[in-house]
Design an enzyme around this catalytic site. Structure first.
Site, PDB file in Angstrom:
ATOM      1  N   GLU A  77      37.623  42.953  34.938  1.00  0.00           N
ATOM      2  CA  GLU A  77      36.637  42.172  34.185  1.00  0.00           C
ATOM      3  C   GLU A  77      36.552  42.500  32.695  1.00  0.00           C
ATOM      4  OE1 GLU A  77      32.961  42.742  36.308  1.00  0.00           O
ATOM      5  OE2 GLU A  77      33.538  41.298  37.844  1.00  0.00           O
ATOM      6  N   GLU A  99      36.706  40.103  44.103  1.00  0.00           N
ATOM      7  CA  GLU A  99      35.327  40.545  44.393  1.00  0.00           C
ATOM      8  C   GLU A  99      34.448  39.345  44.694  1.00  0.00           C
ATOM      9  OE1 GLU A  99      33.267  43.043  41.536  1.00  0.00           O
ATOM     10  OE2 GLU A  99      35.117  44.164  41.124  1.00  0.00           O
TER      11      GLU A  99
END
Ligand code: BGC
Length: 472
Positions: free
Chosen positions: A196, A381
């Site tokens: 991320e 995720e």
């Protein structure tokens, strides 16, 4: 492909009112038809990160956890520190047993840079041996490891040199990646370079709630660009160092990034809200997602910074796109904020314990959108903060259904990793939010793990894929 098409799909996702998703699986056959909808090699697993579960770490985050803002607010909302966490550093056998109980055939975890290179030039071979042993033990249990090389934390010595604000970090991380890939390559094929970049850039340099706690969107853009450059260099290093095909599929490495994608819904039909939602989408979602196709970094904050740069090695550095999906934000223009927007969830929406919109349709939308990149996609995720554990089963079911619907419509989705295996240290929030399929009793000397109701849902999905959950 075809940025215009991706942008169109993205735009549709932003502007159309969401229709309730058709139920693709049917209640009575539950997940029994999964095998025909997903590839035989589909990976079903959980995801974790070193700082959040291992315990006993010493890095830029452990320093940050002890601090407070100028106004005296503790950096960690519930005033905890990561400390011993789940003690997973010493309990991997136990954790693998939990994965077997789930019926998982994959596990995404990160290796901790500060453990492996505690000071510049040092290398902790013992710690490296332990990570290798983990990867081998996972493989022996029929669980494919996916290894993340950078998940938010930096060794103190890198942070004090300027961390992500300095170009030197790119080479340091590439050289670290080369060493890890050399060490673990015989057991690992699936690599995730950086977790991320957009979240790290936003939380650390726009919102100031992750270290180093700045609020400067110009720096955030530069950091995001630097992380893409680092990804390219890391990918090159991993390919050089890992030449062993551990899973026998004919390839020694598959490399990608875990990209956090959100749905940004304009709050109203006003042109300004739509403009700002589109801008937020481009900065947060598109800049990373378009990089594999363009080989460029394109980041634009009107009046603040414009970056448009070809990055050597970026084209061809992605074998897959990893998508971390958690939900949707409504976006209203707020021109005085450094992010130019106010993001919120309307009061009538179902939300998680953290107030995040529960919006499974969004997973379908982002898979359709980024499936169009022409790369295989992994959901690296997806999960929910749900202390009582009652909402997680339907959350998991609905999101998995969204994934299956996208797959049936042709998206090349190769895996799903639920966040998370265990309750863990949730960064600036501390230990209060509970994301685990297994609950962790942090006060218990053994950090006792107990199943939440979603374990059964996960097992149902696993059985549908032909996997065999073991009795607990
Ligand atoms: C991060 C995880 C985090 C999860 C839930 C993701 O953005 O990769 O580290 O725990 O979200 O907030």
């Amino acid at each position: 492909m075809k940025l215009a098409r991706i942008a169109r799909i993205g735009h549709a996702a932003l502007t159309k009112d969401p229709h309730p998703p058709p139920c693709v699986l049917g209640a009575e056959d539950a997940f029994s038809s999964l095998r025909s909808s997903l590839p035989a090699s589909f990976l079903l697993g959980t995801a974790t990160a070193s700082h959040q579960i291992e315990g006993g770490l010493d890095n830029d985050w452990t320093d940050w956890e002890r601090g407070a803002s100028r106004e005296g607010e503790p950096h960690i909302k519930d005033r905890t520190v990561s400390g011993a966490a789940c003690d997973s550093w010493n309990r991997i056998e136990e954790d693998i047993a939990l994965m077997r109980r789930l019926g998982a055939n994959a596990y995404r975890f990160s290796v901790e840079w500060s453990r492996l290179e505690p000071t510049e030039g040092a290398w902790n071979e013992e710690a490296a041996d332990r990570y290798l042993a983990w990867a081998l033990a996972l493989r022996a249990a029929g669980i494919e490891p996916m290894v993340t090389l950078h998940h938010f934390t930096l060794p103190r010595w890198v942070a004090t040199q300027g961390g992500w604000m300095k170009d030197r970090t790119i080479e340091l991380l590439a050289s670290f990646s080369r060493k890890v890939a050399k060490k673990l390559g015989s057991a690992v094929d699936l690599w995730c370079t950086i977790n991320e970049p957009n979240v790290l850039a936003t939380m650390s340099y726009v919102k100031g709630v992750f270290p180093p706690g700045l609020t400067d969107s110009r720096i955030a853009a530069q950091v995001q660009a630097r992380m893409l450059k680092a990804h390219a260099r890391m990918a090159e290093a991993i390919r050089e160092a890992d030449t062993t095909d551990a899973d026998g599929d004919g390839r020694a490495t598959q490399i990608g990034i875990a990209h956090h994608v959100r749905i940004f819904q304009p709050a109203t039909r006003s042109p300004l809200d739509r403009l700002i939602a589109g801008f937020t989408d481009r900065f947060f979602n598109e800049a990373i997602a378009s990089a594999p196709l363009t080989g460029r970094i394109e980041l634009d904050i009107p009046g603040v910074i414009h970056i448009d740069e070809a990055v050597p090695g970026l084209l061809g550095s992605f074998d897959y796109m990893g998508i971390n999906y958690y939900g949707r934000d409504h976006v209203r223009a707020e021109l005085r904020d450094p992010s130019l927007s106010k993001q919120y969830v309307p009061a009538d929406r179902p939300v998680s314990d953290l107030g995040w919109d529960i919006y499974p349709e969004g997973l379908y939308q982002v898979l359709k959108r980024y499936g169009a990149l022409g790369l295989p996609v992994y959901v690296t995720e997806n999960g929910i903060a749900d202390k009582g554990g009652e909402v997680r089963p339907s959350f998991l079911r609905a999101h998995f259904e969204a994934l299956v619907r996208a797959a049936r419509e042709g998206v090349d989705v190769r895996g799903y990793f639920h966040w998370s295996l265990l309750d863990n240290f949730e960064w600036a929030e501390g230990y209060e939010p509970r994301f685990g399929l297994f609950r962790v009793d942090f006060d218990h000397p053994d950090k006792r793990r107990t199943p939440t109701p979603a374990v059964e849902t996960f097992q149902e999905i696993a059985r549908g894929l032909g996997l065999r959950p073991e009795p607990g």
